[in-house]
Design a protein around this motif. Sequence first.
Motif, PDB file in Angstrom:
ATOM      1  N   SER A 183      15.107   4.219  -9.505  1.00 43.93           N
ATOM      2  CA  SER A 183      14.683   5.186 -10.510  1.00 43.93           C
ATOM      3  C   SER A 183      13.206   4.973 -10.830  1.00 43.93           C
ATOM      4  CB  SER A 183      15.540   5.058 -11.767  1.00 43.93           C
ATOM      5  OG  SER A 183      15.337   6.179 -12.601  1.00 43.93           O
ATOM      6  N   ARG A 184      12.672   5.873 -11.659  1.00 41.47           N
ATOM      7  CA  ARG A 184      11.217   5.857 -11.866  1.00 41.47           C
ATOM      8  C   ARG A 184      10.914   6.405 -13.252  1.00 41.47           C
ATOM      9  NH1 ARG A 184       7.144   4.458  -9.054  1.00 41.47           N
ATOM     10  NH2 ARG A 184       5.230   5.633  -8.674  1.00 41.47           N
ATOM     11  N   ILE A 185      10.018   5.733 -13.954  1.00 46.43           N
ATOM     12  CA  ILE A 185       9.623   6.180 -15.291  1.00 46.43           C
ATOM     13  C   ILE A 185       8.190   5.717 -15.522  1.00 46.43           C
ATOM     14  CG2 ILE A 185      10.353   4.133 -16.592  1.00 46.43           C
ATOM     15  CD1 ILE A 185      11.066   7.759 -17.722  1.00 46.43           C
ATOM     16  N   TYR A 245       0.860  -1.195   0.000  1.00 45.60           N
ATOM     17  CA  TYR A 245       0.000   0.000   0.000  1.00 45.60           C
ATOM     18  C   TYR A 245       0.891   1.239   0.000  1.00 45.60           C
ATOM     19  CZ  TYR A 245      -3.639   3.297   1.550  1.00 45.60           C
ATOM     20  OH  TYR A 245      -4.518   4.342   1.645  1.00 45.60           O
ATOM     21  N   LYS A 246       0.499   2.221  -0.830  1.00 44.97           N
ATOM     22  CA  LYS A 246       1.263   3.479  -0.851  1.00 44.97           C
ATOM     23  C   LYS A 246       0.399   4.648  -0.399  1.00 44.97           C
ATOM     24  CE  LYS A 246       2.811   5.833  -4.575  1.00 44.97           C
ATOM     25  NZ  LYS A 246       3.497   5.873  -5.880  1.00 44.97           N
ATOM     26  N   ILE A 247       0.994   5.451   0.468  1.00 45.59           N
ATOM     27  CA  ILE A 247       0.334   6.644   0.999  1.00 45.59           C
ATOM     28  C   ILE A 247       0.765   7.857   0.178  1.00 45.59           C
ATOM     29  CG2 ILE A 247       0.195   8.202   2.992  1.00 45.59           C
ATOM     30  CD1 ILE A 247       0.991   5.726   4.738  1.00 45.59           C
ATOM     31  N   PRO A 252       5.167  11.876  -0.784  1.00 43.91           N
ATOM     32  CA  PRO A 252       4.625  13.222  -0.556  1.00 43.91           C
ATOM     33  C   PRO A 252       4.654  14.111  -1.803  1.00 43.91           C
ATOM     34  CG  PRO A 252       6.840  13.118   0.298  1.00 43.91           C
ATOM     35  CD  PRO A 252       6.551  11.753  -0.305  1.00 43.91           C
ATOM     36  N   TRP A 253       4.901  13.509  -2.957  1.00 42.82           N
ATOM     37  CA  TRP A 253       4.763  14.178  -4.257  1.00 42.82           C
ATOM     38  C   TRP A 253       5.576  15.472  -4.335  1.00 42.82           C
ATOM     39  CZ3 TRP A 253       1.361  17.630  -7.351  1.00 42.82           C
ATOM     40  CH2 TRP A 253       1.253  17.181  -8.671  1.00 42.82           C
ATOM     41  N   GLY A 254       6.776  15.420  -3.786  1.00 41.17           N
ATOM     42  CA  GLY A 254       7.694  16.548  -3.915  1.00 41.17           C
ATOM     43  C   GLY A 254       7.323  17.783  -3.112  1.00 41.17           C
ATOM     44  N   TYR A 268      10.757   5.526  -0.182  1.00 41.54           N
ATOM     45  CA  TYR A 268      10.397   6.926   0.094  1.00 41.54           C
ATOM     46  C   TYR A 268      10.458   7.624  -1.261  1.00 41.54           C
ATOM     47  CZ  TYR A 268      10.869  11.428   2.700  1.00 41.54           C
ATOM     48  OH  TYR A 268      10.704  12.689   3.239  1.00 41.54           O
ATOM     49  N   GLU A 269       9.272   7.985  -1.758  1.00 42.01           N
ATOM     50  CA  GLU A 269       9.170   8.416  -3.160  1.00 42.01           C
ATOM     51  C   GLU A 269       9.089   9.937  -3.288  1.00 42.01           C
ATOM     52  OE1 GLU A 269       6.385   6.055  -5.412  1.00 42.01           O
ATOM     53  OE2 GLU A 269       5.659   7.842  -6.455  1.00 42.01           O
ATOM     54  N   GLN A 270       9.829  10.481  -4.214  1.00 42.53           N
ATOM     55  CA  GLN A 270       9.776  11.892  -4.615  1.00 42.53           C
ATOM     56  C   GLN A 270       9.507  12.823  -3.418  1.00 42.53           C
ATOM     57  OE1 GLN A 270       6.565  12.933  -7.262  1.00 42.53           O
ATOM     58  NE2 GLN A 270       7.493  14.871  -7.819  1.00 42.53           N
ATOM     59  N   PRO A 271      10.389  12.822  -2.419  1.00 44.42           N
ATOM     60  CA  PRO A 271      10.114  13.651  -1.245  1.00 44.42           C
ATOM     61  C   PRO A 271      10.210  15.149  -1.513  1.00 44.42           C
ATOM     62  CG  PRO A 271      12.227  12.530  -1.027  1.00 44.42           C
ATOM     63  CD  PRO A 271      11.573  11.963  -2.231  1.00 44.42           C
ATOM     64  N   LEU A 279       7.782   1.519 -12.073  1.00 44.92           N
ATOM     65  CA  LEU A 279       6.878   2.156 -13.024  1.00 44.92           C
ATOM     66  C   LEU A 279       5.857   3.026 -12.295  1.00 44.92           C
ATOM     67  CD1 LEU A 279       6.640   1.684 -16.228  1.00 44.92           C
ATOM     68  CD2 LEU A 279       8.281   0.310 -14.990  1.00 44.92           C
ATOM     69  N   HIS A 280       5.715   4.236 -12.769  1.00 40.49           N
ATOM     70  CA  HIS A 280       4.775   5.200 -12.202  1.00 40.49           C
ATOM     71  C   HIS A 280       3.421   5.068 -12.894  1.00 40.49           C
ATOM     72  CE1 HIS A 280       3.374   9.633 -12.545  1.00 40.49           C
ATOM     73  NE2 HIS A 280       2.942   9.169 -11.391  1.00 40.49           N
ATOM     74  N   MET A 281       2.368   5.013 -12.132  1.00 40.23           N
ATOM     75  CA  MET A 281       0.984   5.062 -12.630  1.00 40.23           C
ATOM     76  C   MET A 281       0.470   3.697 -13.097  1.00 40.23           C
ATOM     77  SD  MET A 281       0.618   8.619 -14.744  1.00 40.23           S
ATOM     78  CE  MET A 281       1.336   7.982 -16.238  1.00 40.23           C
ATOM     79  N   PRO A 301      13.774  10.111 -10.034  1.00 40.93           N
ATOM     80  CA  PRO A 301      12.761  11.147 -10.198  1.00 40.93           C
ATOM     81  C   PRO A 301      11.507  10.578 -10.861  1.00 40.93           C
ATOM     82  CG  PRO A 301      14.319  11.280 -12.004  1.00 40.93           C
ATOM     83  CD  PRO A 301      14.774  10.147 -11.128  1.00 40.93           C
ATOM     84  N   GLU A 302      10.396  11.218 -10.529  1.00 45.55           N
ATOM     85  CA  GLU A 302       9.127  10.788 -11.114  1.00 45.55           C
ATOM     86  C   GLU A 302       8.687  11.706 -12.250  1.00 45.55           C
ATOM     87  OE1 GLU A 302       5.785   9.280  -8.734  1.00 45.55           O
ATOM     88  OE2 GLU A 302       4.672  11.016  -9.469  1.00 45.55           O
ATOM     89  N   ILE A 303       8.705  13.005 -11.979  1.00 42.73           N
ATOM     90  CA  ILE A 303       8.130  13.917 -12.976  1.00 42.73           C
ATOM     91  C   ILE A 303       9.172  14.805 -13.652  1.00 42.73           C
ATOM     92  CG2 ILE A 303       5.857  13.933 -11.887  1.00 42.73           C
ATOM     93  CD1 ILE A 303       6.528  16.648 -10.709  1.00 42.73           C
TER      94      ILE A 303
HETATM   95 MG    MG Z   1       4.596   9.359  -7.102  1.00 44.26          MG
END
Ligand code: MG
Length: 416
Positions: free
Chosen positions: A299-301, A179-181, A226-228, A251-254, A327-329, A277-279
């Motif tokens: 990494s993330r794409i 689960y991701k918050i 926390p989406w940056g 811990y994603e895109q802090p 993978l994002h999304m 990075p995500e975005i």
């Molecule tokens: Mg994200």
Amino acid sequence: MLSAGPLPAVTATARRHTQVKITGFEVVPFEVLVDRFGLGEPLPAHEVVQTLTRVLTDEGAEGYYLGGHFHGDQDGLLPGEQALITQFAGPLLAGRDPFDREYIWQQLWMSKLPENVVSVIDLALWDLAGRVTGLPVHKLLGGARDSVKAYASGVNSLGLPEDYAAHAAGCQRRGYRAYKIHNAIYWDPGTRRFAPPRPSHLDWDIETCRAVRAAVGDEMVLMYDPWGTYNTYDEALRVGRELERLGFYWYEQPMPEYRVESYVRLAAELTIPVCAPEIAEGGLYTRAEWILRRASDISRIDVLRGGITGAMKTAALCEAHGVRCELHMSGFGNLQVLGATSEDVCEYYERGLLGPGVDYDATPPYLQAPCDPLNADGFVTVPQGPGLGYELQWDYIDQHRLPPTEAEPVAPLHPR
Ligand code: MG
């Protein structure tokens, strides 16, 4: 050494597709009723514009991509993006073999078109290749697996810590093993109202992570994103330390992704893997620089940052450096990439976004089957139909079709 025996006969399909030429692109906008989650509560059902991008050829073969503006396959292209595909890319690619995806990808990347526009074209071309050959895209790429571990990806600003805890526990009962918050963004948990993105609500965020861990126990894999929105290194470090105590998985895109040096320091300081990075723009090339600088651990794409072609290049880059590539999304395109990569490189599928009152499992009316059904073990099946795996509900699309979008004419090609 391979024997030099007779080659198998080339099939009629294979002979034919080498002669196919792109004639143009069409983008079909249509309305769809959706139930989505807003700031702290479910939104009333409302209409949004979805789009179907269609690559057309002189022999009648077609390829499709749904959406492409923002999240997965779910958000239709904006009018300007539609115009770039039909008025700019269409004439540029007319007469090309639609199977020359690498040539087309290189040409479009050089064109400075927005990354999601380049991606939609690449995705539609992969779909066409799959439909012509009768194979799902992941088999064309080289199949690696038929199902993928999924995590439940909750919406941002889902509620108070106890609301997050209840949602995560519900996902656990549903069969998710991870689960991701997403934290409170543009929403103040104290007032339960809209709020600017700064300052962050660090104390609430930490309480949320603690409440979710307490609700689901130690067995469930937890991620935090926390989406940056942590604008300082100190904030990101403080939350990261708490995530380490709580045994979170990544811990994603802090932080904002433009200050790479802050990420270098954070990834060196924390033991929890930093996923980014995500975005950040630049697709594959930006990820290469981050890996060289050790600015993140994972990494993330996603397929809207360079298409399937770009995502596969990024996965190979990561594999060569011993770095995972998450993978994002959600969506058909990402699932095809996951079907063609090893779990050692790309571990999870992001299923969502999920929120209270949102029926994510319902089949969208423009499809005959859902994209990513979840099984009892917490895995999602990779679509096995030809191409990306869409089974389109043409009656619905035709009945809810909107007039062609009025957009400004696109300027002819010139340096910018
Ligand atoms: Mg994200």
